[in-house]
Design a protein around this motif. Sequence first.
Motif, PDB file in Angstrom:
ATOM      1  N   THR A  81       8.763  -1.587  -4.072  1.00  0.00           N
ATOM      2  CA  THR A  81       8.113  -1.313  -2.793  1.00  0.00           C
ATOM      3  C   THR A  81       8.807  -2.130  -1.712  1.00  0.00           C
ATOM      4  O   THR A  81       8.912  -3.358  -1.836  1.00  0.00           O
ATOM      5  CB  THR A  81       6.620  -1.683  -2.834  1.00  0.00           C
ATOM      6  OG1 THR A  81       5.965  -0.873  -3.811  1.00  0.00           O
ATOM      7  CG2 THR A  81       5.959  -1.448  -1.488  1.00  0.00           C
ATOM      8  N   THR A 135       8.977   3.064  -3.286  1.00  0.00           N
ATOM      9  CA  THR A 135       8.142   3.410  -2.134  1.00  0.00           C
ATOM     10  C   THR A 135       8.628   2.632  -0.917  1.00  0.00           C
ATOM     11  O   THR A 135       8.682   1.395  -0.948  1.00  0.00           O
ATOM     12  CB  THR A 135       6.655   3.083  -2.380  1.00  0.00           C
ATOM     13  OG1 THR A 135       6.215   3.751  -3.559  1.00  0.00           O
ATOM     14  CG2 THR A 135       5.809   3.537  -1.203  1.00  0.00           C
ATOM     15  N   LEU A 234       1.322   6.334  -5.262  1.00  0.00           N
ATOM     16  CA  LEU A 234       2.742   6.643  -5.428  1.00  0.00           C
ATOM     17  C   LEU A 234       3.384   5.830  -6.542  1.00  0.00           C
ATOM     18  O   LEU A 234       4.357   6.276  -7.168  1.00  0.00           O
ATOM     19  CB  LEU A 234       3.485   6.429  -4.113  1.00  0.00           C
ATOM     20  CG  LEU A 234       3.135   7.419  -3.005  1.00  0.00           C
ATOM     21  CD1 LEU A 234       3.805   7.020  -1.698  1.00  0.00           C
ATOM     22  CD2 LEU A 234       3.517   8.845  -3.384  1.00  0.00           C
TER      23      LEU A 234
END
Length: 257
Positions: A81, A135, A234
């Motif tokens: 992320t 992400t 996600l």
Amino acid sequence: MSLRRLSILVSGGGSGIGRAATLAYLREGATVTVVERSAEHAAALRADAGSLPLTVVEGDATSPEVLASAVRTAGRIDQLTCCVGVFDHYASVRELPVADLVAAAEETWRTNVLGALVAVNAAWPALRDARGSVTLTLSESAFHPVGGGVLYGSSKWALRGVVQHLSVDLAPAVRVNGVAPGGTSGTRFSGLNALGGAESTVERRAGRSERIAAGTLLKTTAAPEDHAGAFVYLADPVAARVVTGVVINTDGGRAPC
């Protein structure tokens, strides 16, 4: 817990939306490694995580060396992320001296765009082996000319393209998606070193929360935690198994002008 036994690396996870995503990942059972430049933010995150499996690597989350160290620390990486970013505080191209414009543009695009690409590059072998996911953190500015100036907005439009192209580049091994938050309170989002604004945050603008709420269909101003569910979804290899090249807009809906 939907993320149990996953190992997640978060760049810029010590404050704001990155911090909220990190804590949500931990609550969902993941082991999380965070790269965070601020020692103060790192200490606060450790305190909030308590006994949950969190490791914080202190350093610049756009540095190849720091990111390589974080990848080694994390070992297996099921999810990356990227939350690192700087804000331009609505700086206008019309008003900036050209030297300041060049320095601010280079800092914005390097931090917000290249920083994410460097993180993906560092984590790619581990992500490939885990058949993991990425992400990226965008902004409503990636879809509408709001929420920042042209430097910040153009960097987020670039990240929107990165999601699309990177989802092809890393397929079929790794899913790539994004979350595009709207205006958010409590982010402590800092300004540009190039403009002398590193210590300023968006929270200092009077009436900001009210203006954000007025521009949304839901007439509300999001907190960092309001975006965390999109990140968790996600990252989930079961719930989002066939989701790639997608951006989730968590902006309260754009109100018509």
